[in-house]
Design an enzyme around this catalytic site. Structure first.
Site, PDB file in Angstrom:
ATOM      1  N   CYS A  42       0.732  -1.035  -0.143  1.00  0.00           N
ATOM      2  CA  CYS A  42      -0.041   0.188  -0.218  1.00  0.00           C
ATOM      3  C   CYS A  42       0.146   1.528  -0.161  1.00  0.00           C
ATOM      4  CB  CYS A  42      -0.946  -0.225   1.334  1.00  0.00           C
ATOM      5  SG  CYS A  42      -2.006   1.576   1.595  1.00  0.00           S
ATOM      6  N   CYS A  56      -0.309   4.045   2.466  1.00  0.00           N
ATOM      7  CA  CYS A  56      -0.623   3.980   3.674  1.00  0.00           C
ATOM      8  C   CYS A  56       1.364   4.304   3.784  1.00  0.00           C
ATOM      9  CB  CYS A  56      -1.049   2.853   3.845  1.00  0.00           C
ATOM     10  SG  CYS A  56      -2.601   1.655   3.291  1.00  0.00           S
ATOM     11  N   ASP A  57       1.803   3.566   3.585  1.00  0.00           N
ATOM     12  CA  ASP A  57       3.661   3.514   3.417  1.00  0.00           C
ATOM     13  C   ASP A  57       4.404   4.024   2.944  1.00  0.00           C
ATOM     14  OD1 ASP A  57       2.669   1.789   5.938  1.00  0.00           O
ATOM     15  OD2 ASP A  57       3.194   0.283   4.012  1.00  0.00           O
TER      16      ASP A  57
END
Length: 324
Positions: free
Chosen positions: A140, A143-144
């Site tokens: 992701c 997300c990261d």
């Protein structure tokens, strides 16, 4: 008499956990629906495999995925949700009350069912991928990606998801190596144009990922194979993103609930309602676009509210109308 005593029935059954399931449990419990949750084999869902979560409101210093899911679970239990570890092996939504089978053995019936079984990221299953998952390997970018500001990363995939995540990473990272397994993209023309117009994205066509390299703690590179020349080489990167798709966990609902061609449950726009009144879906099991903890939690709230209104008779069942 003994059979009657062993019968288990609930107003609200929640299948699956994670942000969607736990949020649904919090709202359902506060509405006095006395929800019962079966977590699935991975209690807490995909976030239990995530190290740092920095984009969920309310955690200004960040938090690990497992810690956040533990907070969610405690809050759901605080309001009276009965949470059990176990998986639902089959379901029968053809009549009311709805029935499910727990762990292939126990039968449970429910007036409403909230499905929060999520989706599972597809992985390459190559050496180093699981070893460094959460330590440089991610599925992701949204997300990261923040953790890789100013460094070089690689992302594998040839579809719209890979193209979109590559352009997202390019805003944060020094350079993005986009590894495409074929000699062309599968992505739409619009997404391809965006990638080609981004100067710090380098496209590697006919490239197969062989191994994730690391120093025992973090990712340091990726070994790739050029399928045209047969030559292997290493690319020095500090992050590796897999963008080859997700698989929604909907197998047990085949033939009973409407799904799209990718297997995601279809919900009516602006709601969590499936094609069967009384069955609701939330989180990644019905969201193929955003797949974020915050959007999953929001849809869990929607599912609980929809279930509450259904039970209150504000959303009449077509079967009830037919019997009148």
């Amino acid at each position: 008499m003994k059979q009657e005593e062993n019968k288990e029935h609930h107003q609200c059954l929640i299948i699956g956990s994670g942000p969607a399931g736990y949020t649904a449990a919090i709202y359902a419990a506060r509405a006095d629906l006395k929800p019962v949750m079966y977590t699935g084999m991975e209690a807490g869902g995909q976030l239990t495999q995530t190290t740092e979560v920095d984009n969920f409101p309310g955690y200004p210093k960040g938090i690990t995925g497992p810690e956040m899911m533990e907070d969610f679970r405690k809050q759901a239990e605080r309001f009276g949700t009965a949470i059990h570890f176990g998986y639902i092996s089959s379901v029968d939504f053809s009549r009311r009350p709805f029935s499910v089978v727990l762990d292939e053995v126990k039968m449970i019936t429910a007036d409403t069912v909230i499905i929060a079984t999520g989706a599972t990221a597809k992985w390459l299953e190559i050496p180093g991928e699981q070893q460094y998952n959460g330590f440089g390997v991610s599925a992701c970018a949204v997300c990261d990606g923040f953790f890789f500001k100013g460094v070089e990363v690689a992302i594998v995939g040839g579809g719209d998801t890979a193209a979109e995540e590559a352009t997202y990473l390019a805003k944060l990272c020094k350079k993005v190596h986009l590894l495409v397994r074929r000699d062309q993209f599968r992505a739409s023309k619009a997404m391809i144009s965006r990638v080609l117009a981004t100067p710090n994205i380098e496209i590697h066509y006919n490239t197969s990922t062989v191994e994730i390299l690391g120093n025992g703690k973090n990712v340091t590179g990726v070994r790739v194979l050029n399928t045209s020349s047969g030559l292997e080489s290493a690319i020095n990167v500090e992050g590796f993103f897999v963008a080859i798709g997700h698989q929604p966990n909907t197998g047990i609902f085949n033939g009973q609930l409407d799904m799209n061609e990718m297997g995601y449950l279809i919900t009516k726009p602006g709601s969590s309602k499936t094609n069967i009144p009384g069955i609701f879906a939330c989180g990644d099991v019905q969201d193929m676009h955003y797949r974020q903890a915050i959007t999953a939690a929001a849809s869990g709230c929607m599912a609980a509210l929809d279930a509450e209104r259904y039970l209150a008779g504000l959303i009449p069942s077509p079967l009830i109308l037919m019997s009148l």
